[in-house]
Design a protein around this motif. Structure first.
Motif, PDB file in Angstrom:
ATOM      1  N   UNK A   8       0.863  -1.146  -0.126  1.00  0.00           N
ATOM      2  CA  UNK A   8      -0.039   0.063  -0.032  1.00  0.00           C
ATOM      3  C   UNK A   8       0.754   1.303  -0.055  1.00  0.00           C
ATOM      4  N   UNK A   9       1.901   1.279   0.765  1.00  0.00           N
ATOM      5  CA  UNK A   9       3.037   2.135   0.734  1.00  0.00           C
ATOM      6  C   UNK A   9       3.585   2.588  -0.596  1.00  0.00           C
ATOM      7  N   UNK A  10       3.955   1.556  -1.118  1.00  0.00           N
ATOM      8  CA  UNK A  10       4.527   1.777  -2.618  1.00  0.00           C
ATOM      9  C   UNK A  10       3.300   2.031  -3.766  1.00  0.00           C
ATOM     10  N   UNK A  11       2.130   1.609  -3.414  1.00  0.00           N
ATOM     11  CA  UNK A  11       1.158   1.969  -4.338  1.00  0.00           C
ATOM     12  C   UNK A  11       0.575   3.461  -4.156  1.00  0.00           C
ATOM     13  N   UNK A  12       0.837   4.174  -2.989  1.00  0.00           N
ATOM     14  CA  UNK A  12       0.266   5.296  -2.816  1.00  0.00           C
ATOM     15  C   UNK A  12       1.822   6.030  -3.395  1.00  0.00           C
ATOM     16  N   UNK A  13       2.845   5.827  -3.109  1.00  0.00           N
ATOM     17  CA  UNK A  13       4.185   6.572  -3.623  1.00  0.00           C
ATOM     18  C   UNK A  13       3.817   6.715  -5.032  1.00  0.00           C
ATOM     19  N   UNK A  14       3.401   5.778  -5.665  1.00  0.00           N
ATOM     20  CA  UNK A  14       3.486   5.717  -7.194  1.00  0.00           C
ATOM     21  C   UNK A  14       2.186   6.563  -7.821  1.00  0.00           C
ATOM     22  N   UNK A  15       0.830   6.151  -7.168  1.00  0.00           N
ATOM     23  CA  UNK A  15      -0.275   6.623  -7.751  1.00  0.00           C
ATOM     24  C   UNK A  15      -0.289   8.084  -7.342  1.00  0.00           C
ATOM     25  N   UNK A  16       0.117   8.587  -6.334  1.00  0.00           N
ATOM     26  CA  UNK A  16      -0.045  10.197  -5.982  1.00  0.00           C
ATOM     27  C   UNK A  16       1.388  10.901  -6.608  1.00  0.00           C
ATOM     28  N   UNK A  17       2.017  10.128  -7.272  1.00  0.00           N
ATOM     29  CA  UNK A  17       3.354  10.903  -8.089  1.00  0.00           C
ATOM     30  C   UNK A  17       4.201  11.725  -6.933  1.00  0.00           C
TER      31      UNK A  17
END
Length: 489
Positions: free
Chosen positions: A226-235
Motif C-alpha cells: 500500500x505504501x509503494x502504491x501510494x507513492x506511485x499513484x500520488x506521484x
C-alpha cells in the motif's frame, strides 16, 4: 505565522494563509486542505482552552498516522501546553508509567486504544469521536502568552522511555537548513510519510512538510504494498521511512514492484535505525540514486546525512557532517582519535539537548553530547560501528555486533539476525546469534557458524545460534536487545 510562532500552529496558520485550498494531509479518510486543517485545529484548541488546558498543562497524544494526530499537534501548540508523544506500541502498564512520570493530565487517543487508556492515570481522556466533535465546533482561540514544548520519548529499547523535550526557538531554523542543504525537499511537493509520527524522524518530516506547504500522505498502519502504491499513484516526490520498511517493500513480489513504478520519486529519506550496506545497494539498484540516510537521535538531532553520491562511495557510510554540526570521535579519556580509528561519537548541533524531562542527561565533553555510538571518520565520511554499550569483549577481543549481524543478513538464506554477548566462563563473554531464516531456507547451526568463520576472525564466530520466527523490534524498526535472551531459552 507571526502571532503563533515557529511551532506547529504557526506552520499550519501560514500554510492556510498562503495556500488555503492545497491538500495538507491525505490519509485513510481522504484529503483535508490547509484551511480546513487550521479551522479544525483552532476548534480543538478553543475547546481544550475552555477546559483549562494551557501553559503548564501536560497533554499526551496516543495516535497513529492520520489527520487527528496533526490537528491535535497543532491544537495543543495553539494552547501553549506541553505535548507528550506516546508510543502506539506501549502496553497498558508502560503507558501508565509514562503518564505518571511525564505529568500527563489530558490524554487524547485513537479509538482502538480505549481499553489500554482505561486506568492509565490521566485525569481526562478524549477519544477520536470526541475529538471529531470538538473539531466540528468551529471555535477560535487567541495565541497564548507562552508556548509549550513537544516531548519525544526515547525508543525504550533498553529500559523506560525517557522524555526529551524540544522547544520551537527560531534559532533552530539552522537544524532545518541542515536537512534541506542535503536532501532535495521542495515547496508544495508530495511526501509519503510511512515512519510513525510519534517518533522524531516521522515528526520531523511532518513539520518540514507543513513548513513548505507540502501534501503529506499518511496511513494508520504500514503495509508495504500500500505504501509503494501510494507513492506511485500520488506521484510522490518524497518517501519517508525507517529502514525495515524499505526492506519489506523490496521483499514484495517482483510483479508487485513492477506494477507500481516511481519515476517521479527523487528522495527516499531513511533514518530511525541502522541501515545495512546490503539494503542500501538493493534500494539504489531498484529506485535509483534517491536514497538519503540520516544519522542522529532524539538527543543529538541531525548529525550526518549520506547522500546517494556518498552511498556510491561506500554503502556502509552514515555520510558527512551536516551544516551547523560538529562531530568528534573520542577515546575513553575524551581525546580525539586519528582518522580511521574507532572511538566514541560526540555531537554538537544547532538543536541543543537540554536533558531528559526526568532530570537525567547524556555524557557531555567540551560542549559535545555523546550519541552512545562507536564510530570512525575516513576521508570525511562517518562510519558507525555500533552502540558503545553493545560492544562484546570476548577473550580480550572487542567485537561490535553490527559487523557480524550485517554478514549474517547478507546470507541468501537468512532474513534477519541479531548478535549479543552472553556470559562465558572461559572467555568472559561469548557471541550468541539469533537468526530468522528466509522462507524455505534449510540452514543449521553449523552452516551459520561456518559462514561467519569463513569471512571474519575466529573470535567473531557465534558460540550458539538460535532460530526464531521474528526478532523483537520496536515501531521504528530498532532491535530490542533486552528481549533476545528470552528467545534463546
Amino acid at each position: 505565522m507571526a502571532p503563533w510562532g515557529s511551532n506547529t500552529a504557526g506552520l499550519v496558520a501560514g500554510g492556510a494563509a498562503r495556500y488555503p485550498d492545497r491538500v495538507a494531509v491525505h490519509d485513510d479518510d481522504g484529503p483535508i486542505s490547509y484551511a480546513e486543517l487550521w479551522a479544525q485545529s483552532q476548534s480543538i484548541a478553543a475547546a481544550l482552552h475552555a477546559d483549562g488546558v494551557g501553559p503548564g498543562t501536560g497533554v499526551g497524544l496516543l495516535a497513529r498516522d492520520h489527520r487527528g494526530f496533526v490537528t491535535t499537534l497543532t491544537a495543543v501548540a495553539a494552547t501553549g501546553a506541553d505535548l507528550v508523544l506516546l508510543n502506539t506500541g506501549f502496553a497498558g502498564p508502560q503507558l501508565a508509567d509514562v503518564v505518571e512520570h511525564e505529568g500527563v493530565t489530558v490524554l487524547i487517543h485513537d479509538d482502538d486504544d480505549a481499553g489500554m487508556v482505561d486506568g492509565c492515570g490521566a485525569e481526562t481522556t478524549i477519544d477520536e469521536s470526541a475529538l471529531a466533535e470538538l473539531a466540528a465546533a468551529r471555535g477560535t482561540i487567541e495565541p497564548p502568552e507562552t508556548f509549550g514544548r513537544i516531548v519525544i520519548l526515547t525508543s525504550g529499547t533498553t529500559g523506560r522511555p525517557k522524555g526529551a523535550a524540544r522547544s520551537s526557538d527560531p534559532e533552530q531554523i539552522e537544524a532545518v537548513a541542515a536537512v534541506i542543504d542535503k536532501i532535495p525537499l521542495r515547496l508544495r511537493d508530495t511526501q509519503v510519510v510511512a515512519a510513525p509520527l510519534f517518533h522524531a524522524w516521522g515528526l520531523s518530516h511532518l513539520l518540514l512538510g507543513l513548513s513548505r506547504c507540502a501534501t503529506t500522505v499518511l496511513a494508520r498502519r504500514f503495509e508495504p504494498s500500500a505504501t509503494l502504491a501510494a507513492t506511485s499513484s500520488r506521484d510522490a516526490e518524497v518517501l519517508v521511512v525507517v529502514p525495515v520498511m524499505l526492506s519489506r517493500i523490496l521483499d514484495l513480489d517482483p510483479d508487485v514492484l513492477a506494477a507500481h513504478p516511481t519515476p517521479q520519486l527523487r528522495t527516499i529519506a531513511a533514518s530511525g535505525s541502522a541501515i545495512g550496506p546490503g539494503l542500501v545497494t538493493r534500494v539504489l539498484d531498484h529506485f535509483g540514486p534517491v536514497l538519503y540516510n540520516l544519522y542522529g537521535s532524539t538527543e543529538v538531532a541531525v548529525a550526518t546525512i549520506a547522500t546517494p553520491d556518498d552511498l556510491k562511495i561506500d554503502p556502509a557510510t552514515a555520510g558527512r557532517v551536516v551544516l551547523g554540526t560538529r562531530i568528534e570521535i573520542l577515546d575513553d579519556d575524551g581525546d580525539p582519535v586519528p582518522d580511521g580509528e574507532v572511538g566514541r561519537v560526540f555531537v554538537g548541533s544547532a538543536m541543543p539537548f537540554d536533558g531528559y524531562t526526568n532530570g537525567g542527561d547524556k555524557e557531555r565533553i567540551r560542549g559535545l553530547l555523546s550519541s552512545g555510538d562507536m564510530g570512525r571518520f575516513t576521508d570525511g565520511l562517518l562510519f558507525v560501528e555500533g552502540r558503545d554499550d553493545d560492544m562484546i569483549v570476548s577473550g580480550g577481543e572487542n567485537v561490535f555486533p553490527a559487523e557480524v549481524e550485517e554478514l549474517l543478513r547478507g546470507h541468501a538464506g537468512i532474513a534477519d539476525a541479531a548478535v549479543i554477548g552472553v556470559d562465558d566462563d572461559e572467555f568472559g563473554q561469548a557471541l550468541a546469534a539469533v537468526v530468522v531464516l528466509e522462507a524455505g531456507a534449510d540452514l543449521d547451526v553449523g552452516d551459520v557458524r561456518t559462514h561467519v568463520k569463513e569471512q571474519l576472525a575466529r573470535h567473531k564466530v557465534p558460540r550458539t545460534v538460535t532460530f526464531v520466527d521474528a526478532l523483537p523490534r520496536n515501531a521504528t524498526g530498532k532491535l530490542v536487545r533486552r528481549a533476545l535472551p528470552d528467545l534463546m531459552g
